[in-house]
Structures are given as structure tokens and as C-alpha cells.
Design a protein around this motif. Structure first.
Motif, PDB file in Angstrom:
ATOM      1  N   UNK A   2       0.750 -15.054   7.541  1.00  0.00           N
ATOM      2  CA  UNK A   2       1.543 -14.359   8.575  1.00  0.00           C
ATOM      3  C   UNK A   2       0.634 -13.519   9.476  1.00  0.00           C
ATOM      4  N   UNK A   3      -0.472 -14.110   9.894  1.00  0.00           N
ATOM      5  CA  UNK A   3      -1.455 -13.369  10.683  1.00  0.00           C
ATOM      6  C   UNK A   3      -0.878 -12.865  12.001  1.00  0.00           C
ATOM      7  N   UNK A   4       0.022 -13.611  12.587  1.00  0.00           N
ATOM      8  CA  UNK A   4       0.582 -13.197  13.862  1.00  0.00           C
ATOM      9  C   UNK A   4       1.410 -11.913  13.720  1.00  0.00           C
ATOM     10  N   UNK A   5       2.130 -11.796  12.622  1.00  0.00           N
ATOM     11  CA  UNK A   5       2.910 -10.580  12.382  1.00  0.00           C
ATOM     12  C   UNK A   5       1.986  -9.377  12.201  1.00  0.00           C
ATOM     13  N   UNK A   6       0.878  -9.587  11.480  1.00  0.00           N
ATOM     14  CA  UNK A   6      -0.070  -8.496  11.271  1.00  0.00           C
ATOM     15  C   UNK A   6      -0.729  -8.106  12.589  1.00  0.00           C
ATOM     16  N   UNK A   7      -1.042  -9.097  13.405  1.00  0.00           N
ATOM     17  CA  UNK A   7      -1.639  -8.823  14.714  1.00  0.00           C
ATOM     18  C   UNK A   7      -0.725  -7.934  15.555  1.00  0.00           C
ATOM     19  N   UNK A   8       0.566  -8.204  15.534  1.00  0.00           N
ATOM     20  CA  UNK A   8       1.515  -7.425  16.338  1.00  0.00           C
ATOM     21  C   UNK A   8       1.588  -5.971  15.875  1.00  0.00           C
ATOM     22  N   UNK A   9       1.470  -5.752  14.557  1.00  0.00           N
ATOM     23  CA  UNK A   9       1.443  -4.382  14.038  1.00  0.00           C
ATOM     24  C   UNK A   9       0.203  -3.650  14.557  1.00  0.00           C
ATOM     25  N   UNK A  10      -0.944  -4.326  14.515  1.00  0.00           N
ATOM     26  CA  UNK A  10      -2.186  -3.718  14.993  1.00  0.00           C
ATOM     27  C   UNK A  10      -2.096  -3.403  16.479  1.00  0.00           C
ATOM     28  N   UNK A  32       4.775  -5.278   6.766  1.00  0.00           N
ATOM     29  CA  UNK A  32       5.988  -4.563   6.365  1.00  0.00           C
ATOM     30  C   UNK A  32       5.824  -4.142   4.910  1.00  0.00           C
ATOM     31  N   UNK A  33       6.843  -3.525   4.353  1.00  0.00           N
ATOM     32  CA  UNK A  33       6.750  -2.978   2.999  1.00  0.00           C
ATOM     33  C   UNK A  33       6.487  -4.061   1.955  1.00  0.00           C
ATOM     34  N   UNK A  34       7.128  -5.206   2.103  1.00  0.00           N
ATOM     35  CA  UNK A  34       6.940  -6.287   1.131  1.00  0.00           C
ATOM     36  C   UNK A  34       5.525  -6.832   1.181  1.00  0.00           C
ATOM     37  N   UNK A  35       5.031  -7.049   2.380  1.00  0.00           N
ATOM     38  CA  UNK A  35       3.686  -7.595   2.524  1.00  0.00           C
ATOM     39  C   UNK A  35       2.630  -6.604   2.045  1.00  0.00           C
ATOM     40  N   UNK A  36       2.741  -5.355   2.466  1.00  0.00           N
ATOM     41  CA  UNK A  36       1.821  -4.300   2.020  1.00  0.00           C
ATOM     42  C   UNK A  36       1.877  -4.153   0.502  1.00  0.00           C
ATOM     43  N   UNK A  37       3.066  -4.331  -0.057  1.00  0.00           N
ATOM     44  CA  UNK A  37       3.265  -4.156  -1.492  1.00  0.00           C
ATOM     45  C   UNK A  37       2.757  -5.288  -2.351  1.00  0.00           C
ATOM     46  N   UNK A  38       2.274  -6.366  -1.733  1.00  0.00           N
ATOM     47  CA  UNK A  38       1.684  -7.453  -2.514  1.00  0.00           C
ATOM     48  C   UNK A  38       0.507  -6.940  -3.330  1.00  0.00           C
ATOM     49  N   UNK A  39      -0.301  -6.065  -2.724  1.00  0.00           N
ATOM     50  CA  UNK A  39      -1.429  -5.509  -3.469  1.00  0.00           C
ATOM     51  C   UNK A  39      -1.326  -3.998  -3.667  1.00  0.00           C
ATOM     52  N   UNK A  40      -0.627  -3.301  -2.779  1.00  0.00           N
ATOM     53  CA  UNK A  40      -0.541  -1.843  -2.867  1.00  0.00           C
ATOM     54  C   UNK A  40       0.641  -1.452  -3.747  1.00  0.00           C
ATOM     55  N   UNK A  41       0.363  -1.319  -5.035  1.00  0.00           N
ATOM     56  CA  UNK A  41       1.429  -1.041  -6.009  1.00  0.00           C
ATOM     57  C   UNK A  41       1.244   0.343  -6.612  1.00  0.00           C
ATOM     58  N   UNK A  42       2.368   0.998  -6.895  1.00  0.00           N
ATOM     59  CA  UNK A  42       2.327   2.323  -7.495  1.00  0.00           C
ATOM     60  C   UNK A  42       2.154   2.253  -9.000  1.00  0.00           C
ATOM     61  N   UNK A  43       1.694   3.355  -9.615  1.00  0.00           N
ATOM     62  CA  UNK A  43       1.507   3.379 -11.069  1.00  0.00           C
ATOM     63  C   UNK A  43       2.827   3.440 -11.827  1.00  0.00           C
ATOM     64  N   UNK A  44       3.889   3.874 -11.163  1.00  0.00           N
ATOM     65  CA  UNK A  44       5.193   3.965 -11.827  1.00  0.00           C
ATOM     66  C   UNK A  44       6.214   3.223 -10.977  1.00  0.00           C
ATOM     67  N   UNK A  45       7.303   3.852 -10.693  1.00  0.00           N
ATOM     68  CA  UNK A  45       8.370   3.187  -9.940  1.00  0.00           C
ATOM     69  C   UNK A  45       8.324   3.544  -8.458  1.00  0.00           C
ATOM     70  N   UNK A  46       7.131   3.893  -7.965  1.00  0.00           N
ATOM     71  CA  UNK A  46       6.983   4.223  -6.557  1.00  0.00           C
ATOM     72  C   UNK A  46       7.383   3.020  -5.716  1.00  0.00           C
ATOM     73  N   UNK A  47       8.360   3.199  -4.865  1.00  0.00           N
ATOM     74  CA  UNK A  47       8.915   2.068  -4.119  1.00  0.00           C
ATOM     75  C   UNK A  47       7.963   1.568  -3.036  1.00  0.00           C
ATOM     76  N   UNK A  48       8.004   0.271  -2.804  1.00  0.00           N
ATOM     77  CA  UNK A  48       7.165  -0.324  -1.766  1.00  0.00           C
ATOM     78  C   UNK A  48       7.436   0.315  -0.412  1.00  0.00           C
ATOM     79  N   UNK A  49       8.698   0.606  -0.146  1.00  0.00           N
ATOM     80  CA  UNK A  49       9.056   1.196   1.147  1.00  0.00           C
ATOM     81  C   UNK A  49       8.421   2.568   1.325  1.00  0.00           C
TER      82      UNK A  49
END
Length: 370
Positions: free
Chosen positions: A172-180, A122-139
């Protein structure tokens, strides 16, 4: 007969970094990518490189970066690949608007696959490492990435999803598996985060992989039953695999990488981890790809691929990762870190305690050579 002896070899494929510019500032980024550099290859440089790729009948190129779509010449490069009938893959973070997605699709005749980084369920999990250079929102980041994945999948392009295994993913590997399972890509690449670039300043990302091997192994089986190829990079998932473990590295034997400034290295990490004492990287601005591939620097690198593994019962079937050896030991006469950790099972004759990190290794080596 003379013609045969004079014929030089060429790579099967290569990575072509279009720019160091990136629209994200990921916390694990090995190359500190973000801003475009002044000495990056010009439009004419890229055209010359693509002409040579076509002339050499190289099977395909992998367009990467930085973020390749951020290159000022991105559309020109796709056009030129199309003109010269060069097959290519696109490795991207997926942050692009509909207009650019449609343009890529319009030049898709020679696009043989797309690899997109998805580092969370989800946006929070993806945003752990995928961060914008400014105020680009995780969502916004997550939604754009997800949209790009579905765009290419719906149009039938072979799709690979690449996931960096940070702490939140592992918990949260199970949650990631379900997305895949929902996205149904052709392949899913799982990679541990290594001590390179920004990751060194973000230790919260790391988690001992061994604690999750059973769960990862089960997920691999489940997804492969659904027709999804899963590649767990540098992970030994079962005790029974230890005695047969080997690296499948094609650096300087199957592929190389042309960086945005024209530097040519056997792979991405070698340019980061190797000291200049061991390799002076040539530049495509000064030499042809064919000359570099068959030149003294690459031949010297190939000699390192046979060092440091005395006694290993798997040495004949292993193309060891030279970049990792330099990262953790600072010189080429050691076995890879994972092999040293199970030296008795592999028959290795020596086990050396690794240096703390790549930075420590380079500092020690600098002290030795200065």
C-alpha cells in the motif's frame, strides 16, 4: 609539531542510548527492547559523558533507545545538554503526553531535529509492527504518534519520519505516500526489515523488495519534487545504479554509539552481529570516549572496513557495512550481501553464499572457536 602528532581524533556525532526501556514491543525490534536493565548508566554517568561531549566539541548527539523518553533521567539529560550547549537530535516512537512534549519544546534551543517512527498509513497498518506491551490499542498508539509528529512540525523543528518497510506498507505504498505528503516532513527514511531481534520470529513482515523497486522509485521522485528528501536505505532502485553502488557508512569513522549499559560500539548493529572473537566492546564507565575512539578495539574494527572487496571497482568510494557482513557471513573477509549478489557488475573476485541468518552465523563461529 609535537602538539599536532599527539592530537587524537574524535567522532563528529554519536548515538546515545538513554535506556533499553520501551513503551512498545515492536515485532521487528532489533534489540528486544522493553524492560529497563539493572546495569544501565546512572544520572552521574550521563552527566560525565555529556561534559566530555561538550569538551570535545562533538557536533551533536542523537538521543535514542529503547525509547529515550522512558529513561528516568530524560529531563535531567535535556537540562544538562542545555547547560553545556550541546546540540542534539531526538529519535522517538512519539508516544508521549502533552506535558512531556511541552517540556521538550521548552528545552528546544539546542534541539536540531526530531526523528519519529511512523510505520503505517492508519492505525491497522502502523499496528502491524508497533504493538503495545499490554492492551494498548492500535488507535491510541497511532494517534499519539501522529500528534507528536504534528506538534514538532508546527513548531518548526526539522522533522524526519522513519518507516520500516513491512509487507503491508509495501502493498500500500501509495497510501503511505499520501500520508507523507500531508505531513510534509523534511525527510522520509525508508528501511527494509532485517533479520535481527524479534523480526526473526515474525517472518510475515518480510517481502521481496525487488518487486516494489519501480513503485518506490516513482514515489521518491514525486516527494522530492515536493521538497521532501527521501532516503531509501540499502535499496538499489534502478539497474543503472548497480555499477555505481556503494555504502555510505560512518561507523567508527564519523560516529559511534554509547549503549544504555555503557558499552560503546561503532554502530547499533555491530554489537548484535559481531562475535567477541572480532571485537571486545569497551565501556564508557571504564574509559573516556576519546580513549575508546582512538583505542585498539576501534582501530581493529576499522581494519575490517577494507577487507573482502577485492576487485570491486567502487572500493575507493565505499565505506562498506561491516555489521551486515558479520550478520550474514559471521566473519569480516566477505563483501556485503547486496554486493555479492551483483559481484560481476562490481568486479568482485569472489561470491560467497551467505549463511541463513545472523543466529546461524554466530552458532557456526562459536563451533569453530570452541
Amino acid at each position: 609539531m609535537a602538539e599536532t602528532t599527539e592530537k587524537l581524533s574524535v567522532p563528529s556525532f554519536l548515538y546515545l542510548n538513554l535506556t533499553e526501556k520501551c513503551n512498545l514491543r515492536c515485532t521487528h525490534c532489533y534489540g528486544f527492547f522493553g524492560e529497563e536493565k539493572e546495569n544501565e548508566l546512572s544520572r552521574d554517568d550521563f552527566k560525565r559523558v555529556i561534559r566530555e561531549i561538550a569538551d570535545l566539541n562533538i557536533f551533536y548527539v542523537n538521543l535514542c533507545g529503547g525509547e529515550p523518553t522512558q529513561s528516568p533521567y530524560f529531563k535531567d539529560i535535556l537540562e544538562y545538554l542545555d547547560q553545556h550547549q550541546v546540540h542534539y537530535m531526538l529519535t522517538t516512537n512519539g508516544l508521549m503526553n502533552n506535558s512531556l512534549l511541552e517540556y521538550i519544546h521548552s528545552k528546544g534551543e539546542y534541539l536540531i531535529g526530531v526523528k519519529i517512527s511512523l510505520d503505517g498509513y492508519d492505525a491497522e497498518s502502523h499496528g502491524v509492527i508497533r504493538k503495545g506491551p499490554t492492551a494498548l490499542r492500535k488507535e491510541a498508539v497511532f494517534n499519539q504518534t501522529f500528534h507528536a509528529i504534528k506538534f514538532f512540525a508546527e513548531r518548526g523543528y526539522p522533522l524526519t519520519i522513519a518507516t520500516s518497510l513491512h509487507k503491508d506498507i509495501l502493498e500500500n505504498l501509495d497510501k503511505m505516500k499520501n500520508v507523507i505528503l500531508t505531513l510534509k516532513p523534511a525527510a522520509w527514511y525508508l528501511s527494509p526489515i532485517t533479520e535481527n531481534g524479534r523480526a526473526n520470529d515474525n517472518q510475515y513482515l518480510f517481502e521481496p523488495m525487488s518487486e516494489y523497486s519501480t513503485e518506490i522509485k516513482q514515489i521518491v521522485k514525486e516527494l522530492e519534487q515536493q521538497g521532501i528528501l527521501v532516503k531509501a536505505v540499502d535499496l538499489v532502485l534502478e539497474e543503472s545504479e548497480l555499477s555505481d553502488f556503494s555504502f555510505d557508512c560512518g561507523a567508527a569513522t564519523a560516529h559511534c554509539e554509547i549503549h544504555a549499559d555503557g558499552t560503546v560500539s561503532p554502530c547499533t548493529l555491530t554489537r548484535i552481529t559481531m562475535h567477541e572473537k572480532y571485537m571486545n566492546f569497551p565501556n564508557i564507565k571504564n574509559s573516556s570516549l576519546k580513549e575508546i575512539w582512538n583505542g585498539p578495539e576501534f582501530n581493529e574494527f576499522r581494519s575490517y572496513q577494507t577487507m573482502g572487496c577485492s576487485g570491486c571497482r567502487n572500493s575507493e568510494s565505499c565505506n562498506r557495512c561491516v555489521a551486515q557482513i558479520f550478520q550474514y557471513y559471521g566473519e569480516p573477509t566477505q563483501a556485503p550481501l547486496i554486493c555479492n549478489s551483483m559481484n560481476e557488475k562490481l568486479g568482485l573476485k569472489k561470491n560467497t553464499t551467505p549463511l541463513i541468518s545472523q543466529q546461524t552465523g554466530l552458532r557456526i563461529l562459536n563451533n569453530r572457536t570452541n
